[in-house]
Write an enzyme that holds these catalytic residues in place. Structure first.
Site, mmCIF file in Angstrom:
data_model
loop_
_atom_site.group_PDB
_atom_site.id
_atom_site.type_symbol
_atom_site.label_atom_id
_atom_site.label_comp_id
_atom_site.label_asym_id
_atom_site.label_seq_id
_atom_site.Cartn_x
_atom_site.Cartn_y
_atom_site.Cartn_z
ATOM 1 N N ASP A 31 -6.538 -4.194 7.473
ATOM 2 C CA ASP A 31 -6.362 -5.138 8.985
ATOM 3 C C ASP A 31 -5.199 -6.249 8.691
ATOM 4 O O ASP A 31 -5.461 -7.437 8.954
ATOM 5 C CB ASP A 31 -7.868 -5.593 9.117
ATOM 6 C CG ASP A 31 -8.654 -5.025 9.198
ATOM 7 O OD1 ASP A 31 -8.157 -3.596 10.117
ATOM 8 O OD2 ASP A 31 -10.025 -5.097 9.644
ATOM 9 N N LYS A 119 -9.861 1.174 14.440
ATOM 10 C CA LYS A 119 -11.603 0.276 13.396
ATOM 11 C C LYS A 119 -12.489 -0.839 14.440
ATOM 12 O O LYS A 119 -11.824 -1.361 14.896
ATOM 13 C CB LYS A 119 -12.186 0.420 12.299
ATOM 14 C CG LYS A 119 -11.689 -0.982 12.075
ATOM 15 C CD LYS A 119 -12.048 -1.439 10.000
ATOM 16 C CE LYS A 119 -10.431 -1.959 9.895
ATOM 17 N NZ LYS A 119 -11.824 -3.580 10.449
ATOM 18 N N ALA A 147 -6.811 -7.555 4.519
ATOM 19 C CA ALA A 147 -7.808 -8.962 5.186
ATOM 20 C C ALA A 147 -9.197 -8.620 6.017
ATOM 21 O O ALA A 147 -9.036 -7.851 6.452
ATOM 22 C CB ALA A 147 -7.136 -10.037 6.001
ATOM 23 N N THR A 148 -10.243 -9.764 6.260
ATOM 24 C CA THR A 148 -9.863 -10.737 5.144
ATOM 25 C C THR A 148 -11.542 -9.837 3.887
ATOM 26 O O THR A 148 -11.984 -9.439 3.739
ATOM 27 C CB THR A 148 -10.724 -12.308 5.783
ATOM 28 O OG1 THR A 148 -11.987 -11.737 6.669
ATOM 29 C CG2 THR A 148 -10.198 -12.065 6.947
ATOM 30 N N CYS A 152 -13.697 -7.738 6.217
ATOM 31 C CA CYS A 152 -13.466 -6.261 5.876
ATOM 32 C C CYS A 152 -13.405 -5.873 4.393
ATOM 33 O O CYS A 152 -13.403 -4.695 4.716
ATOM 34 C CB CYS A 152 -12.548 -6.238 7.255
ATOM 35 S SG CYS A 152 -13.057 -6.398 8.447
#
Length: 216
Positions: A31, A119, A147-148, A152
């Site tokens: 992410d 996702k 992140a974070t 995640c």
């Protein structure tokens, strides 16, 4: 940072063993999409330092021919696929398919052959085919960035352990919106789920991974 009493409690419980890195690691970047790395998004924060540190990890991995996998969170326009998570964290609704916020941060210079997993939940494993991808690539361990830290990254670290993949988390390569949850979760990840190490140690271990096999 954890106080000394907390450290003693965890040491007494014999937590924090080392898992190491295997012969065929992958780098999993969770992410680091624009929605999390651009402060212009309600979800975002300035993660320039973390992006730069992750670039160094990617440079070594790409040079060694190790797999690189990215994830991004993205929902349909109607947000039905966000289910309860979007109700709990309404700002996640900014992450709609096709928007700039779900694109991988261009500073990471993702290559065409590097997979992006879309996702709908915190863990990179939840509702995705990540496990099948890792198996098909012959991966035996993971360097985890992204992140974070408290969301995640932590959820993915838990599931890496539960799926049998030792993981390294370079401290400089993960970020959060605030220092207290970042530090608390790094402490807990190190105690229970993965090896939290410095960037330099991660680079050294990634550089040396598989060298023994290459000499055979």
């Amino acid at each position: 940072m954890a106080d000394e009493q907390t450290r003693r409690v965890y040491e007494r419980a014999r937590m924090g063993g080392r898992l190491g890195l295997g012969e065929r690691p992958a780098v999993l970047v969770v992410d680091f999409s624009c929605g999390f790395t651009d402060p212009g998004c309600p979800l975002g924060a300035d993660m320039g330092a973390e992006i730069e540190a992750t670039r160094r990890v990617l440079e070594v991995a790409r040079g060694r021919g190790f797999p690189v996998i990215f994830t991004t969170i993205a929902f349909e326009e109607n947000l039905v696929d966000g289910a309860l998570w979007v109700r709990k964290v309404p700002s996640l609704g900014e992450l709609r398919l096709g928007s700039r916020w779900v694109e991988i941060d261009p500073r990471l210079e993702r290559r065409e052959e590097e997979t992006v997993i879309v996702k709908k939940g915190a863990s990179a494993f939840f509702g995705t085919n990540l496990s099948a991808i890792l198996a098909s690539l012959g991966v035996d361990s993971v360097v985890l960035c992204g992140a974070t830290t408290s969301g995640c990254v932590r959820a993915t670290a838990v599931d890496l352990l539960q799926h049998g993949y030792p993981a390294l988390v370079p401290r400089e390569c993960v970020g959060d919106r605030a220092a207290p949850p970042h530090e608390a979760n790094l402490f807990d990840i190190q105690a229970k789920y993965a090896d939290v190490v410095s960037l330099e140690e991660a680079l050294e271990r990634l550089e040396s991974a598989g060298r023994t096999r290459e000499k055979l």
